[in-house]
Design a protein around this motif. Structure first.
Motif, PDB file in Angstrom:
ATOM      1  N   SER A   1      -8.236  -1.362  -2.258  1.00 55.98           N
ATOM      2  CA  SER A   1      -8.262  -2.404  -1.229  1.00 55.98           C
ATOM      3  C   SER A   1      -9.125  -3.590  -1.654  1.00 55.98           C
TER       4      SER A   1
ATOM      5  N   GLY B   1      -8.143  -2.366   4.969  1.00 55.92           N
ATOM      6  CA  GLY B   1      -9.367  -2.356   4.167  1.00 55.92           C
ATOM      7  C   GLY B   1     -10.559  -2.704   5.025  1.00 55.92           C
TER       8      GLY B   1
ATOM      9  N   ASN C   1       0.807  -1.214   0.000  1.00 50.24           N
ATOM     10  CA  ASN C   1       0.000   0.000   0.000  1.00 50.24           C
ATOM     11  C   ASN C   1       0.843   1.268   0.000  1.00 50.24           C
TER      12      ASN C   1
ATOM     13  N   GLN D   1      -6.998  -5.644  -3.869  1.00 53.51           N
ATOM     14  CA  GLN D   1      -5.983  -6.294  -3.039  1.00 53.51           C
ATOM     15  C   GLN D   1      -6.584  -7.478  -2.278  1.00 53.51           C
TER      16      GLN D   1
END
Length: 641
Positions: free
Chosen positions: A401, A428, A394, A404
């Protein structure tokens, strides 16, 4: 004269003692179960005022004793170790007490609770008196130099476990450990800033060639920096290839090292090998591949010999007299076992013929980033414990997010059904993380989540449903920034409550909600959290440790529902709620004195209660509670500020 007299051990008494230890978790940890335990606790409480005081006044600064012959040297080994543990756990270890208790029969010594007392003089005493140590923990002892450490460890040839976290350890210490501690299995050098990744290479190779093949656990997070990141990765890769017995490893660059080995990018490490005077990584890879080939061939040969033996037994058996029904069953069993052996042989043959990569025996890894999880899965197929830091990806604020989380789900899918412990750092929403937890499988026993953002009670319930076998759950999360527009569930509706999921075998629960230090108390903005807390607390009848920090909802209705309502979550055990609870921390939470008293009266095994920052409680409340606690059968330590 011995302080205690004990009957000579017999196999029957030894068996009873071992069985008793297995079931110790059901007993109160603070309650001694034997007369010896009571005596040792009394001895520990009076150590400072009697034994240590006399030694301090008359001997400690006037004389240097090589050995001390006294009452403690007559203690049985088990009593002696128990006394040390009591003193250490209660922070009662002093310099005088250590002088009295450093005896030749000592096999385990931990000074983490008294690390400020560790100096060169104490190390010389340990070196002279305690040469049979199998476990030594000096973590946090920053008053001793590397040269003192070298002298101390040079006399410890029986060590199996060594913890040097956060002290002045460097490569010289590691070299001494490799030469003088051949039985060492566990080494912790975390936070040793004077030690670089290359400084760990003597564990696997040095001139003259000394290889500590017994090392199975190595913890080296947050150590000194290498000259460049590539050197750190090369050092980890070298350790992976040269220590085949390694099962636990915590180092930065571990994921990148697995990717390097998987892709065979050894040419980038040639400069590092030349500078450090170690073999080329490609040569180490070839040697490891050859060793794995030989191991596979040996296993294959052994299985074939077993198969031939089984066939011989079957022929011999068939040539004997008439076979009845039970004999047929035995033959079928032999045939089935032989078939399984043949299947195994086929698998190993394919492995031998098609091996073009190296796999490790690692089962516990820490210090990984998200983008290396796939390579780690291929190089470490036996993984059981995984720690992933998704925050490393990040660095760019534009990282999505949700995307991810999808990558994380795919990465954890490679370990589906095999992970027992998982630790994640993820910035997140909790709802985005739930699919990844489902992908990890339902076999998780321990789960730690950090950096999570709360977005409602539904994702929390999905997390509980996805991990039903947990015994430990730790979640550090940010509470909702605004009031969640959720209707609070009807607490008295037994039908709704009975359909909520639970974690029936949970023994440790920590929910730590972040709180701005400028604020004395959290905003009570998450009313629907009540149902989640009820499902967790009421469904975990075996819960022993509870920590609820800065909870963004009132705890009075939660504990009232847990302790008074007859409903229980789906799959909960038929046991009273919180009857095993021993430790509870409710820091900076909204709870009343009435609820605290009700909880203390109900949880009879509770031995520690932390109410620090609970603004609804006053000094008079705490004084009243302490008076009530004195009348309890079990001692209760109360913390409040």
């Amino acid at each position: 004269m011995p302080l205690f007299r004990q009957l000579e051990p017999t196999p029957e008494r030894e068996h009873q003692r071992k069985n008793k230890r297995k079931n110790e978790w059901t007993e109160d940890e603070d309650e001694p179960s034997t007369l010896i335990g009571l005596c040792l606790q009394s001895l520990a409480e009076n150590m400072k005022e009697m034994w240590a005081k006399d030694y301090t006044q008359k001997y400690m600064d006037q004389y240097f004793f090589r050995y001390i012959m006294g009452p403690f040297s007559s203690l049985l080994d088990e009593c002696y170790l128990c006394l040390l543990c009591i003193l250490s756990s209660r922070h009662l270890l002093t310099r005088a007490a250590l002088h009295l208790l450093l005896l030749p029969q000592l096999s385990s010594l931990s000074l983490t609770s008294a690390c400020s007392l560790v100096n060169a003089n104490l190390c010389s005493l340990i070196q002279i008196r305690c040469q049979n140590l199998q476990s030594l923990d000096l973590s946090g002892a920053q008053n001793i130099s590397a040269s003192v450490l070298c002298e101390l460890l040079g006399s410890q040839s029986h060590l199996r476990s060594l913890s040097l976290a956060g002290i002045l350890c460097d490569q010289r210490v590691i070299s001494v450990v490799c030469r003088q501690c051949p039985k060492l299995k566990h080494l912790d050098v975390s936070r040793c800033l004077h030690l670089t990744p290359a400084g760990l290479l003597p564990l696997s190779y040095q001139e003259p060639l000394v290889k500590n093949a017994n090392i199975s656990s190595l913890l080296a997070l947050d150590i000194g920096l290498a000259e460049n990141e590539r050197d750190a990765v090369a050092a980890v890769a070298f350790l992976l290839l040269s220590l085949p017995g390694l099962q636990r490893l915590a180092m930065e660059g571990l994921g990148q090292a697995c990717a390097l080995i998987q892709n065979k990018q050894f040419e980038v490490t040639e400069e590092f090998s030349s500078r450090e005077g170690v073999p080329l990584l490609k040569d180490m890879w070839a040697k490891r591949t050859q060793e794995d080939h030989l191991k596979d061939s040996s296993l294959l040969s052994t299985d074939r010999e077993e198969s031939f033996t089984l066939e011989g037994k079957i022929d011999e058996y068939l040539s004997e007299s008439q076979t009845d029904a039970s004999d047929s069953t035995d033959i079928n069993e032999w045939t089935r076992t032989s078939g399984e052996g043949c299947e195994k042989d086929g698998c190993r043959s394919r492995a031998c013929n098609g091996r073009d990569s190296v796999t490790t025996s690692l089962r516990d890894v820490q210090g990984l980033s998200l983008d290396t999880s796939e390579a780690v899965g291929k190089v470490c197929p036996e993984l059981r414990v995984l720690s992933l830091d998704c925050l490393q990806n990040n660095v760019d604020d534009n990282v999505d997010s949700f995307e991810q989380a999808a990558v994380l789900a795919r990465g954890l899918g490679t370990f589906s059904g095999q992970l027992s412990c998982l630790s994640l750092q993820f910035a997140g929403l909790l709802s985005e993380l739930v699919p990844a937890l489902k992908a990890a499988g339902s076999h998780l026993l321990s789960l730690t989540l950090e950096g999570i953002k709360a977005d409602g009670h539904i994702p929390f319930l999905e997390l509980i449903h996805a991990c039903p076998r947990l015994t430990s759950l730790t979640v550090h999360l940010d509470p909702p920034r605004n009031n969640l527009n959720e209707e609070e569930e009807e607490g008295e509706d037994e039908g709704l409550l009975s359909n909520l999921p639970c974690i029936p075998h949970l023994r440790s629960l920590t929910l730590n909600f972040s709180l701005d230090e400028r604020h004395l108390k959290p905003a009570l903005c998450w009313k629907s959290l009540k149902g989640v807390l009820w499902a967790l607390l009421r469904g975990a009848s075996l819960l022993q440790k509870l920590s609820l920090i800065a909870v963004p909802c009132r705890l009075d209705p939660v504990f009232k529902l847990v302790l008074n309502h007859r409903a229980k979550p789906l799959g909960a055990l038929d046991s009273a709620p919180l009857h095993c609870l021993r430790s509870a921390s409710l820091n900076r939470s909204d709870i009343s004195m009435e609820t605290v008293i009700h909880t203390v009266n109900t949880c009879r095994r509770l031995s520690h209660l932390d109410l620090s920052g609970c603004w609804a409680l006053t000094l008079s409340n705490i004084t009243k509670l302490q008076c009530k606690a004195k009348r309890r059968r079990h001692t209760l330590q109360i913390t409040w500020t």
